[in-house]
Design an enzyme around this catalytic site. Structure first.
Site, PDB file in Angstrom:
ATOM      1  N   PHE A 194    -145.686  37.803 -76.341  1.00 22.78           N
ATOM      2  CA  PHE A 194    -146.930  37.117 -76.707  1.00 22.78           C
ATOM      3  C   PHE A 194    -148.167  37.882 -76.248  1.00 22.78           C
ATOM      4  O   PHE A 194    -149.288  37.526 -76.597  1.00 22.78           O
ATOM      5  CB  PHE A 194    -146.962  35.719 -76.065  1.00 22.78           C
ATOM      6  CG  PHE A 194    -146.595  35.753 -74.601  1.00 22.78           C
ATOM      7  CD1 PHE A 194    -147.384  36.391 -73.666  1.00 22.78           C
ATOM      8  CD2 PHE A 194    -145.422  35.141 -74.167  1.00 22.78           C
ATOM      9  CE1 PHE A 194    -147.032  36.440 -72.321  1.00 22.78           C
ATOM     10  CE2 PHE A 194    -145.063  35.182 -72.817  1.00 22.78           C
ATOM     11  CZ  PHE A 194    -145.876  35.839 -71.898  1.00 22.78           C
ATOM     12  N   HIS A 219    -152.792  21.708 -74.366  1.00 25.19           N
ATOM     13  CA  HIS A 219    -153.301  23.062 -74.595  1.00 25.19           C
ATOM     14  C   HIS A 219    -154.361  23.114 -75.700  1.00 25.19           C
ATOM     15  O   HIS A 219    -154.922  24.180 -75.965  1.00 25.19           O
ATOM     16  CB  HIS A 219    -152.141  24.001 -74.945  1.00 25.19           C
ATOM     17  CG  HIS A 219    -151.327  24.411 -73.749  1.00 25.19           C
ATOM     18  ND1 HIS A 219    -150.815  23.505 -72.851  1.00 25.19           N
ATOM     19  CD2 HIS A 219    -150.949  25.639 -73.300  1.00 25.19           C
ATOM     20  CE1 HIS A 219    -150.149  24.150 -71.912  1.00 25.19           C
ATOM     21  NE2 HIS A 219    -150.217  25.436 -72.153  1.00 25.19           N
ATOM     22  N   ASN A 238    -146.933  29.789 -78.229  1.00 25.16           N
ATOM     23  CA  ASN A 238    -146.833  31.207 -77.879  1.00 25.16           C
ATOM     24  C   ASN A 238    -146.853  32.009 -79.172  1.00 25.16           C
ATOM     25  O   ASN A 238    -146.185  31.641 -80.145  1.00 25.16           O
ATOM     26  CB  ASN A 238    -145.522  31.483 -77.154  1.00 25.16           C
ATOM     27  CG  ASN A 238    -145.655  31.393 -75.631  1.00 25.16           C
ATOM     28  OD1 ASN A 238    -144.679  31.547 -74.936  1.00 25.16           O
ATOM     29  ND2 ASN A 238    -146.841  31.135 -75.124  1.00 25.16           N
ATOM     30  N   GLU A 296    -150.138  34.254 -64.716  1.00 22.62           N
ATOM     31  CA  GLU A 296    -150.647  35.043 -65.839  1.00 22.62           C
ATOM     32  C   GLU A 296    -151.802  35.892 -65.315  1.00 22.62           C
ATOM     33  O   GLU A 296    -152.972  35.590 -65.510  1.00 22.62           O
ATOM     34  CB  GLU A 296    -151.040  34.097 -66.985  1.00 22.62           C
ATOM     35  CG  GLU A 296    -149.795  33.401 -67.511  1.00 22.62           C
ATOM     36  CD  GLU A 296    -150.057  32.166 -68.357  1.00 22.62           C
ATOM     37  OE1 GLU A 296    -151.192  32.008 -68.842  1.00 22.62           O
ATOM     38  OE2 GLU A 296    -149.115  31.368 -68.526  1.00 22.62           O
ATOM     39  N   TYR A 310    -177.688  65.202 -90.890  1.00 26.57           N
ATOM     40  CA  TYR A 310    -176.276  64.891 -90.611  1.00 26.57           C
ATOM     41  C   TYR A 310    -175.787  63.620 -91.309  1.00 26.57           C
ATOM     42  O   TYR A 310    -174.629  63.525 -91.690  1.00 26.57           O
ATOM     43  CB  TYR A 310    -176.059  64.703 -89.104  1.00 26.57           C
ATOM     44  CG  TYR A 310    -176.101  65.966 -88.282  1.00 26.57           C
ATOM     45  CD1 TYR A 310    -176.378  67.208 -88.848  1.00 26.57           C
ATOM     46  CD2 TYR A 310    -175.864  65.915 -86.916  1.00 26.57           C
ATOM     47  CE1 TYR A 310    -176.421  68.360 -88.075  1.00 26.57           C
ATOM     48  CE2 TYR A 310    -175.896  67.049 -86.133  1.00 26.57           C
ATOM     49  CZ  TYR A 310    -176.179  68.283 -86.712  1.00 26.57           C
ATOM     50  OH  TYR A 310    -176.220  69.406 -85.942  1.00 26.57           O
ATOM     51  N   ARG A 360    -174.946  65.092 -94.630  1.00 27.75           N
ATOM     52  CA  ARG A 360    -174.072  66.263 -94.600  1.00 27.75           C
ATOM     53  C   ARG A 360    -172.722  65.967 -93.937  1.00 27.75           C
ATOM     54  O   ARG A 360    -171.700  66.544 -94.297  1.00 27.75           O
ATOM     55  CB  ARG A 360    -174.780  67.394 -93.841  1.00 27.75           C
ATOM     56  CG  ARG A 360    -174.179  68.743 -94.111  1.00 27.75           C
ATOM     57  CD  ARG A 360    -174.707  69.891 -93.268  1.00 27.75           C
ATOM     58  NE  ARG A 360    -175.973  69.682 -92.608  1.00 27.75           N
ATOM     59  CZ  ARG A 360    -176.333  70.332 -91.491  1.00 27.75           C
ATOM     60  NH1 ARG A 360    -175.502  71.192 -90.922  1.00 27.75           N
ATOM     61  NH2 ARG A 360    -177.507  70.118 -90.946  1.00 27.75           N
ATOM     62  N   TYR A 368    -136.656  28.846 -68.969  1.00 31.06           N
ATOM     63  CA  TYR A 368    -138.118  28.703 -68.994  1.00 31.06           C
ATOM     64  C   TYR A 368    -138.625  28.059 -70.278  1.00 31.06           C
ATOM     65  O   TYR A 368    -138.281  28.472 -71.385  1.00 31.06           O
ATOM     66  CB  TYR A 368    -138.824  30.065 -68.817  1.00 31.06           C
ATOM     67  CG  TYR A 368    -140.313  29.935 -69.036  1.00 31.06           C
ATOM     68  CD1 TYR A 368    -141.097  29.277 -68.092  1.00 31.06           C
ATOM     69  CD2 TYR A 368    -140.919  30.373 -70.206  1.00 31.06           C
ATOM     70  CE1 TYR A 368    -142.451  29.076 -68.305  1.00 31.06           C
ATOM     71  CE2 TYR A 368    -142.279  30.179 -70.426  1.00 31.06           C
ATOM     72  CZ  TYR A 368    -143.033  29.530 -69.475  1.00 31.06           C
ATOM     73  OH  TYR A 368    -144.369  29.327 -69.694  1.00 31.06           O
TER      74      TYR A 368
END
Length: 500
Positions: free
Chosen positions: A329, A86, A198, A413, A280, A283, A56
């Site tokens: 990844f 990409h 990746n 994906e 609060y 405190r 791959y």
């Protein structure tokens, strides 16, 4: 060399990162890292020469195109095409400090010798880092699951002489800057584009950058909370250690001790009080600030593991003679941690804004809105509006990104982390917290003046003296925007030991 950090298999922690950044250290590969990188590349070359089976991303297409076999003569073109196709980032540009961290963390991840990159590729990334050649990267485009694909593509484009970079404050085409240094574009070999794209370095760099700020501003929240307590004429008893040892959350104990230490020998805290209890927001500082500290500690552990990891795919195991495609990844650990961190930081802002509100309310002998002659002067009325607006935006930004997922790449994906969105909005929460705390400091430092001639502790008086050099006391109405900006700058310039 003192001003050189060597990338090696030794554990990289946030303190080391801070040291590298703050001291502007150059970085270099250790001999061990060089051997690891070269050994892995040699193994991969030999494997590709003898192997016909599909592996791959090395001799196949990517994502849902994983079943398309690529011929040997096209393997280099495949990797170059990957980087270009990409580079789909958009939106705002990533801040330069974070881009520099991305470079460092990508180099660190590639140095372990499980990614199959050429040594010269890593050395060019080092050249970029050491010469402040910073790729232009965009905040939008990553799903945080096949790694930070789009941002890392923009990080990688300049290796090919493509894309844009900042150099000496000017944005230029990468080819121009490469020529300036007489660097030839890298010709990517098999697997290299995938190794570069990746990875979780966008999320990791954001998270590391935010954590360094968070550790500092967690400390400053305690200091400013102590000044507010003094301005409000609050009580010290809620910080006694006896209370906290019977509910011993670490952050709670640390916070209570810090406030007690900060107020040592204060005349204001020891004067007789007219009231039995504080609200609060005063405190419960140990409980609220402490819970955020514990969250920061947890998130720090997650990111320490991540920045010392290999997060590309597939992974090459030379000693075991295996190339394994997995999912390192996937940004889920970071996405969950960043969402949690955003909530913790938002809460520090939420309780801070409430203390500001109490200080301007005309209680305990303080004038309404902390100025003499209120009416003619609006004083500190509107900075609280600003703090409230920002605190409210933080609540909106704390809607978790990590519970979202959109199917991508034709169903290959099918679950993504959305950790990149968690990262960018967590940074916004961090920046908002700086402003909320700056506004509280403006109010607290003003309130404490109405307790004179009593003095606070030596530390707080010295802190306020430094602050007053940047932001003078407000005696009558003026444009407070400048005071807010100067207060933010003051807090950012304040140096603390991260071990505090």
């Amino acid at each position: 060399m003192e001003h050189m950090h060597y990338i090696s298999s030794e554990v990289l922690n946030l303190e080391t990162l801070h040291d590298i950044i703050s001291q502007h250290k150059s970085i270099a590969l250790s001999e061990e890292a060089k051997v690891n990188i070269q050994k892995c590349r040699t193994y991969l070359d030999q494997k590709m020469a003898s192997e016909e089976a599909p592996i791959y991303g090395i001799n196949t297409g990517f994502g849902s195109l994983c079943n398309v076999k690529i011929s040997k003569e096209n393997l280099s073109q495949l990797q170059e095409n990957l980087v270009k196709s990409h580079a789909c980032g958009t939106g705002d540009e990533v801040p330069s400090q974070i881009v520099k961290l991305m470079l460092l963390l990508k180099i660190q991840s590639l140095s372990y010798g499980h990614s199959g990159v050429q040594l010269q590729t890593v050395e060019r990334l080092l050249d970029f880092y050491n010469n402040d050649v910073l790729p232009v990267i965009y905040t939008q485009g990553s799903l945080g699951a096949s790694g930070d694909l789009a941002p890392l593509a923009h990080l990688s484009l300049p290796l090919l002489g493509e894309g844009e970079v900042y150099f000496e404050g000017i944005k230029s085409h990468a080819s121009k800057v490469l020529k300036h240094f007489n660097w030839k574009p890298i010709i990517l070999e098999s697997k290299e584009g995938l190794a570069l794209l990746n990875g979780t370095q966008f999320m990791s760099a954001y998270g590391s950058y935010i954590l360094l700020k968070a550790m500092k501003f967690s400390y400053l929240a305690d200091v400013i909370g102590a000044i507010s307590l003094e301005g409000f004429d609050g009580r010290i008893e809620p910080f006694y250690e006896l209370i906290h040892y019977i509910r011993p959350h670490k952050g709670q104990i640390v916070t209570a001790k810090r406030i007690t230490d900060l107020l040592q020998e204060s005349q204001i805290i020891t004067q007789q009080k007219q009231h039995v209890q504080d609200p609060y927001s005063f405190r419960c500082i140990p409980q609220v600030h402490g819970a955020s500290k514990d969250t920061i500690d947890y998130v720090q552990k997650v990111f320490k593991t991540e920045i010392n990891s290999v997060t590309d795919n597939p992974n090459v195991f030379v000693g075991d003679d295996q190339i394994i495609s997995g999912g390192n990844f996937h940004g889920q650990p970071l996405a969950l941690a960043l969402d949690f961190l955003a909530i913790a930081l938002s809460e520090l802002g939420s309780i801070s804004e409430r203390r500001t509100y109490q200080l301007i309310s005309g209680l305990r002998g303080l004038p309404a809105f902390l100025v003499d002659n209120p009416g003619l002067n609006s004083g500190f009325m509107i900075p609280q509006y600003t703090a409230a607006s920002i605190a409210s935006q933080n609540k909106q930004l704390c809607s978790p990104a990590s519970v979202d997922s959109i199917v991508s790449s034709n169903g290959q994906e099918d679950h993504v982390s959305m950790g990149a969105n968690a990262a960018t909005k967590c940074l916004k929460v961090m920046e908002n917290l700086e402003r909320i705390l700056a506004i509280e400091l403006m109010n607290a430092s003003q309130a404490i003046e109405f307790r004179r001639p009593l003095q606070s502790s030596h530390f707080i008086e010295m802190f306020l003296k430094s602050y007053r050099a940047e932001v003078p006391l407000v005696k009558e109405d003026r444009i407070l925007h400048y005071d807010i900006e100067n207060s933010v700058a003051f807090l950012n310039s304040f140096v603390i030991d991260l071990e505090e």
